[in-house]
Motif scaffolding. Structure first.
Motif, mmCIF file in Angstrom:
data_model
loop_
_atom_site.group_PDB
_atom_site.id
_atom_site.type_symbol
_atom_site.label_atom_id
_atom_site.label_comp_id
_atom_site.label_asym_id
_atom_site.label_seq_id
_atom_site.Cartn_x
_atom_site.Cartn_y
_atom_site.Cartn_z
ATOM 1 N N ASP A 1 0.839 -1.183 0.000
ATOM 2 C CA ASP A 1 0.000 0.000 0.000
ATOM 3 C C ASP A 1 0.886 1.249 0.000
ATOM 4 O O ASP A 1 2.009 1.220 0.533
ATOM 5 C CB ASP A 1 -0.872 -0.049 1.264
ATOM 6 N N PHE A 2 0.384 2.345 -0.573
ATOM 7 C CA PHE A 2 1.242 3.536 -0.723
ATOM 8 C C PHE A 2 1.675 4.140 0.613
ATOM 9 O O PHE A 2 2.645 4.899 0.666
ATOM 10 C CB PHE A 2 0.568 4.595 -1.608
ATOM 11 N N LEU A 3 0.958 3.808 1.676
ATOM 12 C CA LEU A 3 1.344 4.356 2.988
ATOM 13 C C LEU A 3 2.365 3.486 3.727
ATOM 14 O O LEU A 3 2.882 3.899 4.768
ATOM 15 C CB LEU A 3 0.094 4.536 3.861
ATOM 16 N N TRP A 4 2.689 2.343 3.161
ATOM 17 C CA TRP A 4 3.592 1.413 3.850
ATOM 18 C C TRP A 4 4.972 2.043 4.107
ATOM 19 O O TRP A 4 5.488 2.034 5.215
ATOM 20 C CB TRP A 4 3.738 0.130 3.011
ATOM 21 N N ARG A 5 5.543 2.622 3.054
ATOM 22 C CA ARG A 5 6.891 3.184 3.228
ATOM 23 C C ARG A 5 6.868 4.416 4.138
ATOM 24 O O ARG A 5 7.854 4.746 4.780
ATOM 25 C CB ARG A 5 7.529 3.521 1.877
ATOM 26 N N ILE A 6 5.710 5.087 4.159
ATOM 27 C CA ILE A 6 5.571 6.253 5.024
ATOM 28 C C ILE A 6 5.566 5.818 6.487
ATOM 29 O O ILE A 6 6.284 6.370 7.334
ATOM 30 C CB ILE A 6 4.264 7.005 4.681
ATOM 31 N N ARG A 7 4.753 4.816 6.774
ATOM 32 C CA ARG A 7 4.699 4.308 8.158
ATOM 33 C C ARG A 7 6.072 3.844 8.635
ATOM 34 O O ARG A 7 6.439 4.057 9.785
ATOM 35 C CB ARG A 7 3.723 3.126 8.246
ATOM 36 N N ASN A 8 6.794 3.209 7.740
ATOM 37 C CA ASN A 8 8.125 2.701 8.111
ATOM 38 C C ASN A 8 9.099 3.815 8.470
ATOM 39 O O ASN A 8 10.106 3.574 9.130
ATOM 40 C CB ASN A 8 8.727 1.888 6.957
ATOM 41 N N ALA A 9 8.834 5.017 7.985
ATOM 42 C CA ALA A 9 9.788 6.114 8.167
ATOM 43 C C ALA A 9 9.327 7.122 9.213
ATOM 44 O O ALA A 9 9.990 8.147 9.409
ATOM 45 C CB ALA A 9 10.002 6.820 6.825
ATOM 46 N N LEU A 10 8.234 6.829 9.892
ATOM 47 C CA LEU A 10 7.730 7.786 10.884
ATOM 48 C C LEU A 10 8.734 7.980 12.018
ATOM 49 O O LEU A 10 9.423 7.042 12.405
ATOM 50 C CB LEU A 10 6.401 7.283 11.459
ATOM 51 N N PRO A 11 8.805 9.198 12.545
ATOM 52 C CA PRO A 11 9.722 9.431 13.671
ATOM 53 C C PRO A 11 9.279 8.634 14.897
ATOM 54 O O PRO A 11 8.078 8.505 15.154
ATOM 55 C CB PRO A 11 9.601 10.932 13.919
ATOM 56 N N ARG A 12 10.241 8.118 15.611
ATOM 57 C CA ARG A 12 9.909 7.417 16.844
ATOM 58 C C ARG A 12 9.522 8.430 17.920
ATOM 59 O O ARG A 12 9.754 9.635 17.781
ATOM 60 C CB ARG A 12 11.118 6.579 17.287
#
Lengths: 280, 280
Positions: free
Chosen positions: B110-121
């Motif tokens: 899904d297009f949000l997958w890479r975004i979620r992976n890069a979210l700040p901790r």
């Protein structure tokens, strides 16, 4: 006019045993805090410029990168190096990773798994606040795994680092050393200031009781993993300004050794100039 | 004495259509480049201090973070924001991610997958140079997927961002706008300087030919994803100093809205002081 740090004086193999190393010394440097701070600013300009060339190379198909590995006792100032030396770089080309107590997922893998996952991509500067060396330092001192497991790791680390250097990673390994007196002062300071409480961990006192065990473990690290491909540097860190200056100079040495150049155009410059000139 | 940018003047919903927006304006600010540069340094000190509190909170079990989302035409200066505003922070607490053309692995999700992976901790500041909005901007303009796929993404994005804000992420969305004239100047400059060739992509000229299509796509983004949870800001970026100052002020607003405080000690301060005092 300032003098630069002669980084050969920081090479672990040239400074003798860590147990007798003077953490308040400034080997290879004739200046003081004032000149050192000025010199750091000068180095900073040069670092940023070379970093951009490295980044450009990476964007243009290059595979090289630089990896700073920071180890040291609690309060030695690893975080301060990331802040003050890392802060000299463009964040876009900088990858910072810290390695604390491993998670369950990390423990389910080989000890180098989490390290590989955090390596800087081509064109980047990586900074490791702690690293794979944790697995032969606290892990050893606390007998987390038996010697039959941690002892082979020295050779595994050497093989790993050789592989990295052969794939284009220039590794800069720095062991920050702090004296027992200075560590006590820094721990006391964290308790005197409410804005520092979050940095204080009662466990640090327990770790300090194992000081000599840690020194022995560090000495093995220096004796067994100081290779031509990835040599160790012993950074006296009682004086924060000198530790920062030293690490910055080591990174500058590393970047200068790459003989970086701006990537040539991959397009017809004159033709593109004509295209741009014709834009409305 | 300098004035600060009144960021309410940058709110997309208050500035009208993007097609008529003046990219060389300095809305909400009375100063000039000199005062703006001085103001940025002042903001920088405050940002670094608040970042440390956020980081301390994250280290102490807090879950909050701040995410800057940067979008904009080629040459609008997204990378310059990362460099000059990101450079005001401690790299240890900063997570920078760029989102270019998706990889095969990313496309398989899904297009949000890479975004979620890069979210700040938790405790971190994140900076996205491009983002999930790419999937309703170039992807739409180039018909990479049919409208039946990209159209629902606006609502998917709103749901995603609402989820993020509810989980403790303060989202700061900035659309950097550059005028056609200024873009042409910046493209020309890249061709005049060999140290800038690597930034030049002949494809940027082809993209420029789709300027109006992009404006229409941006307008839909502003109309359909400007939510109370994650509002858009329109940043005029012809004057780089103003774009940097504006984004820095928006981040300062975001950090100040968190009402940060130093975490209380999780240990008995007096008892620990006694332990430290008894150290050899």
């Amino acid at each position: 006019m300032t003098d630069k740090v002669q980084t050969s004086a920081l090479r672990a193999r040239s400074v003798g045993p860590i147990a007798t190393f003077d953490a308040s010394s400034t080997p290879g440097y004739n200046g003081d805090k004032t000149s050192g701070t000025a010199e750091l600013a000068v180095i900073g300009e040069r670092l940023a410029s070379l970093q951009e060339m490295l980044y450009a190379e990476g964007r243009s198909g290059g595979t090289r990168s630089v990896l700073l590995v920071l180890q040291g006792m609690d309060t030695a100032g690893k975080g301060g190096i990331v802040r003050h030396v890392g802060g000299l770089f463009d964040p876009q080309g900088l990858t910072v990773a810290g390695f604390g107590k491993p998670t369950d997922e990390e423990l389910a893998h080989d000890f180098l798994w989490r390290i590989r996952n955090a390596l800087p991509r081509p064109g980047r500067i990586g900074m490791f606040d702690r690293s794979h060396y944790e697995d032969v330092l606290p892990v050893r001192v606390h007998n987390v795994v038996p010697e039959s497991v941690w002892r082979p790791r020295f050779e595994q680390i050497n093989t790993f680092e050789k592989e990295l250097t052969e794939s284009g990673v220039t590794i800069v390994k720095c062991l920050l050393t702090v004296s027992k007196d200075e560590q006590r002062n820094r721990l006391a300071e964290r308790l005197d200031r409410p804005d520092k409480y979050w940095k204080y961990d009662p466990n640090d006192i327990d770790e300090r009781a194992l000081w000599d065990d840690y020194l022995a473990a560090y000495q093995d690290v220096l004796d067994l993993t100081d290779t031509d491909a990835a040599p160790w540097h012993l950074i006296p860190a009682d004086r924060k300004w000198f530790a920062r200056l030293s690490v910055a100079q080591l990174l500058l040495d590393a970047l200068e050794s790459l003989d970086l150049a701006w990537p040539p155009a991959t397009f017809d410059v004159e033709a593109e100039k004509a295209r741009v000139a014709s834009l409305d």
